[in-house]
Write an enzyme that holds these catalytic residues in place. Structure first.
Site, PDB file in Angstrom:
ATOM      1  N   GLU A   1      12.184  -7.556  34.749  1.00 27.78           N
ATOM      2  CA  GLU A   1      11.825  -7.643  33.340  1.00 27.78           C
ATOM      3  C   GLU A   1      12.784  -6.773  32.519  1.00 27.78           C
ATOM      4  OE1 GLU A   1       8.167  -5.560  32.935  1.00 27.78           O
ATOM      5  OE2 GLU A   1       8.093  -5.764  30.757  1.00 27.78           O
TER       6      GLU A   1
ATOM      7  N   ASP B   1       7.377  -3.620  34.764  1.00 32.47           N
ATOM      8  CA  ASP B   1       6.845  -2.293  34.453  1.00 32.47           C
ATOM      9  C   ASP B   1       5.401  -2.163  34.926  1.00 32.47           C
ATOM     10  OD1 ASP B   1       9.171  -1.610  33.212  1.00 32.47           O
ATOM     11  OD2 ASP B   1       8.458  -2.078  31.181  1.00 32.47           O
TER      12      ASP B   1
ATOM     13  N   ASP C   1       2.816  -1.329  33.475  1.00 29.86           N
ATOM     14  CA  ASP C   1       1.913  -1.206  32.328  1.00 29.86           C
ATOM     15  C   ASP C   1       1.320  -2.586  32.034  1.00 29.86           C
ATOM     16  OD1 ASP C   1       3.891  -2.691  31.172  1.00 29.86           O
ATOM     17  OD2 ASP C   1       4.508  -1.165  29.718  1.00 29.86           O
TER      18      ASP C   1
ATOM     19  N   ASP D   1       1.872  -4.786  29.693  1.00 22.81           N
ATOM     20  CA  ASP D   1       2.849  -5.845  29.428  1.00 22.81           C
ATOM     21  C   ASP D   1       3.514  -6.325  30.711  1.00 22.81           C
ATOM     22  OD1 ASP D   1       2.405  -6.088  26.782  1.00 22.81           O
ATOM     23  OD2 ASP D   1       4.070  -4.809  26.145  1.00 22.81           O
TER      24      ASP D   1
END
Ligand code: TSJ
Length: 642
Positions: free
Chosen positions: A433, A506, A508, A510
């Site tokens: 990403e 990541d 997180d 997102d």
């Protein structure tokens, strides 16, 4: 060997005892043969092996509540309010029946004289296997107005069945601690994994109350209670949450023929894909089979017949099975006393008689629905017509450009940085990403066998579009091209250029989101990659703990605690990683890409299916389910910006 002293006259018992030990020893020597893996998946499998028994008791009509609890120390407790397992003494072994359930391999249905035992996992190995693979296990039975308990360790009874109290109800309780000697990777359960399957079991067994509790942290006890009186109807409602339905009603039917139960629910939404989940005895039959075939047959037959009788189609118009499945969400569930599972992953129902039974039960119900709801009938058929016209137009367009597929002869300006190795069995592709993380991955990788494909921004939500449209998306196209297998009918697994395709996002919300999007894509359009075990998710570290020259990485809050606890004299400087971009190339290599240190989670079809479902909920308009998901996945939520 205290047990044997208690039974000095039981010679036959000695003989069978030895056989028993041999059987369960085999389970400990080769656990993979019984539970698939000794990783996280196998660990969770233990829970389902036990829960299946309680489900059987519920399906037999004797229990209506099952409770699963994760206790401190990752101990599992399963409780039902059924009849209580049999405690009578077996005439041959002179031992209580319940003991055999836990110590004799495949003792599963032996004490069950009802022919209607339908549950059972793919491995279907039961309580004795769980017992063999548990550091300890304890069974408690409420029956005959009494309470009985027996304890085991690594498959061997450490007490007799002891009567230790009176009871005013009946039921069974099993508590066990998975053996860390066997489950060397992890003995920590994932709440979300257990919760999602428990919810699914509640949808699939209407009226059954299932409770799941996580009380590992006494300061934060999580509990979910599920009971769906509407069964599959509520499952479809759940799957269509946040989507625009084409018709208000959910079409629903249930029936039983030749001891085979059929339950079906469906609804159309305004999207293009079709989602048909089929189940046999609560097992998701990913490869479909006779029940799914019978359903599809009847759906097309009834809609065609209705369209003909009501002269809805014009002369040259025709609708196919594919057309009437556009925008369809359907669940097909059968319960069969003797299911035959076939196919590559043994998730295809083979029993031929089921096709006709499902087709008949569902056909009658659909005919009646169409007759009673002419407005809806017209809407559904017109939706099918629309699909048919789009299909014909797409074919004409394809023929006009004389290209077999959008992939042919098209050279993309792909962002792929390939590896040198051309041996797919050794090659890996990281899907990363963001450009900055992609840059670090490129400089940090081992370029001999690691390829990097950076993805820009959000990946297209493939649930919302037809395949043709998905293929006009650059990120998706470059992914398919890099993988090399082609897609749809042209898919060829032997052409895969990498046998490890690793999603690296990541840690997180997102990142989780993009990961789910990618899994949804693979699940819908290239499920064979998942079936063959080619898809992985990389787990980047959450924390970096530094003290002088000492540098440690933690991949979870628990690991960070352990680092702190084992070095109480050191004041660590702790950095929380918000994204892959915060790591430089060498850190990324060291923590997430080096095969010697990295953690990769192999993706299985069931995980991808749950991702596919979870996805809709996260993307939907409704805020509540999304908030709830984030709360329950609090480990991701610390750096939220919602
Ligand atoms: F097997 C097991 F340990 F995995 C297990 C079984 C675990 C749990 C939590 C529950 C059970 C279980 C078994 N719940 N209910 C039953 N029922 C019977 O075993 C049973 C009881 C009575 C009779 C009968 O004919 O009287 C027959 C059966 C099969």
């Amino acid at each position: 060997m205290e047990d044997e002293k208690l039974n000095p006259d039981a010679k036959e018992y000695d003989a069978s005892h030895i056989k028993v030990l041999k059987g369960l020893e085999g389970v400990r020597v080769r656990p993979g043969m019984y539970i698939g893996t000794t990783g996280a998946r196998g660990l969770h499998h233990l829970v389902w092996e036990i829960v299946d028994n309680s489900i059987d008791e519920a399906l037999a009509g004797y229990a209506n509540h099952i409770e699963v609890e994760i206790l401190p120390g990752d101990i599992i407790s399963v409780t039902d309010n059924g009849r209580g397992m049999p405690v009578d003494i077996h005439p041959d072994t002179k031992r209580p029946a319940v003991e055999a359930i836990f110590t004799v391999l495949h003792a599963g249905g032996k004490f069950d004289n009802s022919s209607y035992k339908v549950s059972g996992g793919l491995h279907g190995v039961g309580a004795s296997v769980v017992n063999a693979l548990s550091e300890w296990l304890e069974v408690t039975i409420h029956r005959n107005g009494k309470i009985y308990t027996e304890k085991f360790s690594r498959g061997i009874a450490t007490t007799d069945l002891i009567e230790n109290g009176v009871s005013d109800h009946t039921g069974s309780i099993v508590k066990f601690k998975a053996d860390p000697e066997i489950f060397t990777e992890t003995t920590v359960y994932d709440y979300e994994t257990l919760r999602a399957r428990i919810q699914q079991l509640a949808f699939l067994n209407k009226g059954l109350k299932l409770t799941i509790t996580d009380s590992r942290d006494p300061l934060n006890i999580i509990k979910n209670i599920y009971c769906y009186e509407g069964g599959l109807k509520e499952y479809v409602q759940f799957l269509n949450e946040g989507k625009k339905a084409v018709t208000q009603n959910i079409i629903y039917c249930e029936g039983e023929k030749q001891n085979i139960q059929v339950e079906i629910a469906l609804q159309y939404n305004e999207e293009f894909n079709s989602t048909i989940y089929s189940f046999t005895n609560n097992i998701h039959t990913h490869e479909g089979g006779s029940h799914e075939d019978g359903f599809k047959m009847a759906l097309l037959r009834c809609l065609k017949k209705y369209a003909d009788e009501n002269k809805i189609l014009k002369k040259d118009e025709e609708i196919t099975g594919e057309d009437v499945r556009e925008g369809l969400v359907a669940i097909v569930s059968v319960k069969h006393p003797d299911p035959q599972f076939e196919g590559q992953t043994k998730t295809k129902l083979g029993n031929t008689e089921v096709r006709g039974i499902v087709s008949q039960v569902f056909g009658e119900a659909l005919d009646r629905y169409l007759l009673e709801n002419p407005k809806e009938a017209k809407i559904i058929i017109e939706k099918g017509l629309l699909a048919s016209r789009a299909r014909i137009a797409a074919r004409k367009a394809r023929e006009a450009t004389r290209r077999k597929s959008p992939l042919d002869g098209l050279m993309l300006n792909s962002k792929l940085t390939d590896c040198r190795s051309k041996d797919p069995t050794l090659s890996e592709m990281y899907i990363v990403e963001g450009d900055s993380a992609g840059g670090s991955a490129k400089s940090g990788r081992d370029s001999e066998y690691q390829a990097i494909l950076p993805l820009r921004g959000k990946v297209l939500n493939v649930q919302k579009v037809r395949l043709e449209r998905a293929l006009s998306n650059n990120e998706i196209l470059s992914m398919i091209q890099a993988i090399g297998t082609g897609i749809g009918e042209e898919f060829d697994i032997t052409k895969a250029r990498y046998h490890k395709i690793i999603i690296m996002t990541d840690a997180d919300v997102d990142g989780e989101h993009i990961c789910i999007l990618l899994l949804t894509f693979f699940y819908r359009f290239m499920p064979q990659l998942i079936e063959n075990g080619y898809i992985y998710v990389a787990k980047p570290p959450l924390y970096r703990a530094q003290y002088g020259k000492m540098l440690k990485y933690a991949y979870s809050d628990e690991e960070l605690e352990i680092i702190k606890r084992t070095n109480p004299d050191k004041k660590f400087d702790i950095q929380r990683y918000k994204g892959l971009g915060e790591m430089d190339a060498s850190q990324l290599w060291e923590t997430t890409m080096d095969p010697a240190n990295r953690t990769l989670v192999q993706v299985h079809l069931e995980d991808a299916m749950i991702a596919d479902q979870t996805f809709e909920m996260l993307m939907g308009e409704e805020v509540e389910p999304r908030k709830k998901f984030i709360q329950e996945n609090a480990h991701y939520a610390n750096n939220l910006d919602i």
